[in-house]
Write an enzyme that holds these catalytic residues in place. Structure first.
Site, PDB file in Angstrom:
ATOM      1  N   LYS A 169      45.772  39.780  40.207  1.00 19.09           N
ATOM      2  CA  LYS A 169      45.630  41.087  40.842  1.00 19.09           C
ATOM      3  C   LYS A 169      46.589  41.243  42.018  1.00 19.09           C
ATOM      4  CE  LYS A 169      40.696  41.507  39.655  1.00 19.09           C
ATOM      5  NZ  LYS A 169      40.679  42.517  38.605  1.00 19.09           N
TER       6      LYS A 169
ATOM      7  N   CYS B  80      33.151  47.048  34.962  1.00 20.23           N
ATOM      8  CA  CYS B  80      32.399  45.809  35.207  1.00 20.23           C
ATOM      9  C   CYS B  80      31.448  45.969  36.388  1.00 20.23           C
ATOM     10  CB  CYS B  80      33.325  44.608  35.433  1.00 20.23           C
ATOM     11  SG  CYS B  80      34.290  44.218  33.996  1.00 20.23           S
TER      12      CYS B  80
ATOM     13  N   HIS C 280      30.789  43.903  41.555  1.00 14.47           N
ATOM     14  CA  HIS C 280      31.328  43.641  40.215  1.00 14.47           C
ATOM     15  C   HIS C 280      30.337  42.681  39.516  1.00 14.47           C
ATOM     16  CE1 HIS C 280      34.114  41.719  37.309  1.00 14.47           C
ATOM     17  NE2 HIS C 280      34.921  42.747  37.487  1.00 14.47           N
TER      18      HIS C 280
ATOM     19  N   ASP D  94      33.770  38.320  48.113  1.00 15.95           N
ATOM     20  CA  ASP D  94      34.533  38.592  46.896  1.00 15.95           C
ATOM     21  C   ASP D  94      35.748  39.414  47.337  1.00 15.95           C
ATOM     22  OD1 ASP D  94      35.695  39.681  44.690  1.00 15.95           O
ATOM     23  OD2 ASP D  94      33.836  40.304  43.726  1.00 15.95           O
TER      24      ASP D  94
ATOM     25  N   GLN E  37      39.676  42.433  45.453  1.00 10.16           N
ATOM     26  CA  GLN E  37      40.393  43.695  45.683  1.00 10.16           C
ATOM     27  C   GLN E  37      40.929  43.818  47.104  1.00 10.16           C
ATOM     28  OE1 GLN E  37      41.228  45.603  43.279  1.00 10.16           O
ATOM     29  NE2 GLN E  37      39.803  44.999  41.668  1.00 10.16           N
TER      30      GLN E  37
END
Ligand SMILES: Cc1ncc(COP(=O)(O)O)c(C=O)c1O
Length: 419
Positions: free
Chosen positions: A236, A376, A133, A210, A213
């Protein structure tokens, strides 16, 4: 499997009762039932989270860490309780390793501007994947420019699976930090973090994950992953916007300079100088996002009650079904791993004749919300020789009949454009 009351129970989630907790799912869009399939962008919020915010403002509202009055003490206790809930949720060894930020982007920027600023010198390299991202590309690009360091990428194959052999050679003794997405927001690929962490540690580098997700969708244990830093956003995972988390190993956080200066992050200030507060407050300058920390605690409670293994199983089941249904159209190509067991609940796809924006607009007319664009991740999407893709992404309240609505919606759109 459907039980006698019509509930989906095979994956351990009672989706009908979950759906009843989300007021927005009652909304009509253009006269149609809302089918919300844009969960990788942000998820909807259950009553329990919404109520935690109104309760906070109606019953508790006060500043934290400053007052001796009851409201301030209760606000402080709730704010710190939410921190310890988050620590337990990702199996962080200590709750002071949880730093509240605004979102994943700020958590990544914080590490680039503090740990990496102090540790990366000219000639070093920073390693990321080619599926990141923008939030996990741009801070490292800027740091590399500033320091005269090299930003290296390691490859993945056409199915979006990381080339571990290549990664092992790209990471070398001049690597200072490896920053990798746990799950791609475009391809759905789940990356082998522990293997990458092993290689990073062998060469004396640190690894940042990261987890924007992954934390919302699967069990994540920072100790099992052998990570050094990990970032995610509350919005999220059922929580409010405007609050996120940076987890870091206490030994690293202690050596890092502050990210911002001001109230709360100091121990003592004189006219000449100042020194820094203990963790985690050294990184939390100014009045923090107290209400949303309460909301994040409520989101963590909600997900913990469901069980993250059940959440993951539900999404994998839905993903396998959706891939089969979408591919049955013959007009659509799916990006990312072909094997549903190697991916999470994110399906980006390209129609052979309808532009993603047209498709997204036509589906919206049918009440179906998907994401279209570069997600993104411009370099990644462009590597597939397109400038945009459509993306459906799932969460705990999505059902197979919503997948059917998506597939029927695509067919109807084809009919419209081919008229
Ligand atoms: C993999 C990944 N990383 C980082 C981000 C940035 O998250 P935020 O916008 O909450 O900072 C996202 C958001 O979509 C993401 O999917």
């Amino acid at each position: 499997m459907i039980d006698s009351t019509g509930n989906t129970v095979s994956t351990g989630l009672n989706v009908n009762s979950i759906r009843a907790d989300f007021p927005i799912l009652q909304r009509k869009i253009h006269g149609q039932n809302l089918v919300y399939l844009d969960n990788a962008a942000t998820t909807q919020k259950p009553n329990q989270v919404i109520k935690s915010l109104t309760d906070y403002y109606e019953q508790t509202n006060a500043n934290v860490h400053r007052g001796v009055h009851t409201l301030s003490i209760e606000a402080t206790d709730g704010y710190e309780l939410a921190r310890s809930k988050v620590a337990d949720f990702i199996n962080a060894p200590r709750s002071e390793e949880i730093i509240w930020t605004r979102n994943t982007s700020e958590s990544l920027n914080l590490v680039a501007a503090t740990w990496a600023e102090n540790n990366v010198v000219a000639g070093d390299n920073i390693v990321i994947t080619a599926m990141e991202h923008h939030s996990n590309i741009v801070p490292w690009q800027q740091l590399a420019f500033k320091k005269g360091a090299e930003l290296r990428y390691f490859a993945h194959n056409s199915d979006g699976i990381i080339d571990l052999e290549h990664a092992m050679t790209v990471i070398d003794e001049r690597t200072k930090i490896l920053s990798v997405t746990h799950m791609s927001n475009v391809l759905g690929t789940v990356n082998p973090i522990s293997e990458l962490a092993g290689r990073a540690h062998d060469v004396g580098a640190v690894i940042m994950v990261d987890a924007a997700q992954s934390v919302p969708h699967m069990p994540v244990d920072v100790q099992d992953l052998d990570a050094d830093f990990l970032a995610f956003s509350a919005h999220k995972m059922l929580g409010p916007t405007g609050i996120g988390v940076l987890w870091g190993k206490v030994s690293l956080l202690e050596d890092m300079p502050p990210y911002m200066f001001g109230g709360d992050m100091i121990l003592e200030v004189t006219y000449e100088d100042a020194n820094w507060n203990d963790l985690p407050y050294k990184f939390e300058a100014g009045t923090p996002n107290i209400a949303d920390a309460f909301g994040t605690g409520a989101a963590v409670d909600y997900l913990s009650r469901l069980g993250m293994k059940n959440v993951w199983r539900h999404e994998q089941d839905l993903t396998a079904y959706a891939m089969e249904r979408i591919l049955s159209l013959d007009t659509v190509k799916i990006l990312g791993p072909k094997d549903p067991s190697m991916r999470g609940g994110v399906i980006s796809f390209i129609h052979d004749s309808i532009h993603p924006h047209d498709l997204g607009t036509a589906l919206d007319q049918q009440g179906i919300a998907i994401r279209t664009g570069h997600h993104c991740a411009m370099p990644l999407v462009r590597s597939y020789d397109v400038v945009a893709a459509a993306r459906a992404s799932f969460y705990i309240y999505n059902t197979k009949s919503e997948v059917d609505a998506l597939v029927n919606g695509i067919s109807e759109t084809e009919g419209y454009f081919n008229r």
